[in-house]
Design a protein around this motif. Structure first.
Motif, short mmCIF file in Angstrom:
data_model
loop_
_atom_site.label_atom_id
_atom_site.label_comp_id
_atom_site.label_asym_id
_atom_site.label_seq_id
_atom_site.Cartn_x
_atom_site.Cartn_y
_atom_site.Cartn_z
N PRO A 1 6.62 15.44 1.52
CA PRO A 1 5.70 16.14 2.44
C PRO A 1 4.26 16.14 1.95
O PRO A 1 3.98 16.47 0.79
CB PRO A 1 6.27 17.57 2.48
N GLY A 2 3.37 15.74 2.82
CA GLY A 2 1.94 15.73 2.50
C GLY A 2 1.56 14.74 1.41
O GLY A 2 0.46 14.80 0.86
N GLY A 3 2.48 13.79 1.10
CA GLY A 3 2.25 12.90 -0.04
C GLY A 3 1.54 11.60 0.33
O GLY A 3 1.07 11.40 1.47
N THR A 4 1.49 10.72 -0.67
CA THR A 4 0.77 9.45 -0.50
C THR A 4 1.50 8.50 0.46
O THR A 4 0.88 7.85 1.30
CB THR A 4 0.66 8.75 -1.87
N GLY B 1 0.34 6.50 4.01
CA GLY B 1 0.35 5.05 4.24
C GLY B 1 1.17 4.70 5.47
O GLY B 1 0.77 3.87 6.30
N ILE B 2 2.34 5.34 5.61
CA ILE B 2 3.21 5.07 6.76
C ILE B 2 2.48 5.42 8.06
O ILE B 2 2.59 4.69 9.06
CB ILE B 2 4.53 5.87 6.63
N HIS B 3 1.75 6.52 8.05
CA HIS B 3 1.01 6.93 9.24
C HIS B 3 0.07 5.81 9.70
O HIS B 3 -0.01 5.49 10.89
CB HIS B 3 0.23 8.22 8.92
N GLU B 4 -0.62 5.20 8.75
CA GLU B 4 -1.53 4.08 9.10
C GLU B 4 -0.75 2.91 9.70
O GLU B 4 -1.17 2.31 10.69
CB GLU B 4 -2.29 3.59 7.84
N LEU B 5 0.40 2.58 9.09
CA LEU B 5 1.21 1.46 9.62
C LEU B 5 1.68 1.75 11.04
O LEU B 5 1.64 0.88 11.92
CB LEU B 5 2.44 1.22 8.71
N GLU B 6 2.13 2.97 11.27
CA GLU B 6 2.62 3.32 12.61
C GLU B 6 1.48 3.30 13.64
O GLU B 6 1.67 2.85 14.77
CB GLU B 6 3.27 4.72 12.59
#
Ligand code: NAD
Length: 303
Positions: A268-271, A275-280
């Motif tokens: 949670p709230g991690g690195t 990164g996954i958010h950017e990919l999605e």
């Protein structure tokens, strides 16, 4: 089906029509793994490839016809452009006593059976690194390699090779269950074997035959990301390649759903979740799905 006699797995003689990289890869795998002795493997060639095959004990004839006459299993491993002529030339010598196999990409069983005059035929699709491994090594068990830019892979030993290679097989009308098992054993010597209906071959091509190139692209891009974040190029490339290897090994060895493995890494709230958010946001999954579908469609157009 009167002439369909079983072929003994222990004593069968296999012959390659086309002494190229693919044939070499299969022949070396079969011999190194002890599935068959080198004296049971044959091919024909008049050029340089003759010496390569002779160097690991394979019998090398001058003519394709001699291979056919001295084999229980005949594996066609020539290029797609010539396979029709080669099969038609050998047709007078072919009978259902022999099991015929094709590793030729994009050529359908229906056509192969028609050219051969019988349907004791199995179509096999190994993945591309099968031949790359051999091309890179030049010798068994001792493989090395460069960078993803060369589209080759690091292969350290034969057991590693067996983990990364695979073959999909589909059976012709007169091929028996035992024939399928024999071919699974032969190709099991170079990797994992799946049986699938031929209609799935284009999709398989789009996913796992073309797939290594998608991953090479990903490794290169990840390494670029590492450089952008401040890593030296060599370290970044090494980390990116090893990380992909580790992730694939985990997916295979744990048997866990990849979504679960992803969740395990993303705290949670991690690195990772950042990164996954950017990919999605960039449509990462959709892009990969589109790549597989486009390659499968192209395979369909070419076959
Ligand atoms: P290659 O060019 O290394 O081998 C083909 C061989 O066939 C050559 O040695 C050539 O001299 C020989 N040849 C040509 N005409 C011949 C004839 N009339 N009679 C006998 N031999 C003849 O190619 P390759 O990479 O080994 O590919 C062989 C087949 O395997 C192709 O059909 C390819 O689609 C299929 N395949 C290859 C890979 C791979 O990783 N390379 C993967 C899947 C399928």
């Amino acid at each position: 089906m009167a002439n369909i006699t079983p072929i003994s797995t222990e004593s069968c003689k296999i012959g390659f029509i086309g002494a190229g990289k693919m044939a070499e890869s299969i022949a070396r795998g079969v011999i190194n793994s002890g599935v068959l002795p080198a004296s049971n493997v044959r091919t024909a060639h008049l050029g340089l490839r003759r010496t390569v095959f002779e160097s690991f004990g394979t019998k090398v004839f001058d003519q394709n016809s001699q291979v056919v006459q001295d084999s229980d299993v005949v594996i066609f491993s020539v290029k797609p452009q010539v396979v029709k002529d080669v099969v038609l030339q050998l047709r007078p010598l072919l009978s259902e006593k022999q099991l015929l196999v094709s590793v030729v990409a994009g050529v359908k069983l229906k056509d192969l059976q028609e050219w051969a005059g019988h349907s004791r035929f199995i179509r096999v699709m190994p993945n591309t690194p099968a031949a790359v491994g051999v091309a890179a090594s030049g010798m068994p068990f001792c493989l090395f390699l460069l960078s993803p830019y060369s589209a080759r892979v690091y292969i350290r030993d034969d057991s590693f090779l067996k983990k990364v290679l695979y073959t999909v097989i589909t059976l012709g009308d007169a091929a028996t269950k035992e024939d399928g098992e024999l071919i699974s054993k032969i190709f099991g010597a170079i990797g994992k074997v799946w049986t699938a209906q031929e209609k799935l071959f284009d999709a398989i091509t789009g996913l796992s035959a073309s797939g290594p190139a998608y991953i090479f692209l990903a490794i290169e891009a990840l390494a670029d990301g590492g450089v952008a974040a401040g890593l030296p190029r060599e370290l970044s490339l090494g980390l990116a390649s090893q990380m992909v290897l580790g992730a694939a090994s985990m997916a295979v060895s744990t048997g866990k759903h990849p979504g679960q493995l992803k969740d395990d890494v993303a705290s949670p709230g991690g690195t990772t979740i950042a990164g996954i958010h950017e990919l999605e946001k960039a449509g990462f999954r959709g892009i990969l799905m589109n790549a597989v579908v486009a390659a499968a469609k192209r395979g369909q157009e070419l076959s």
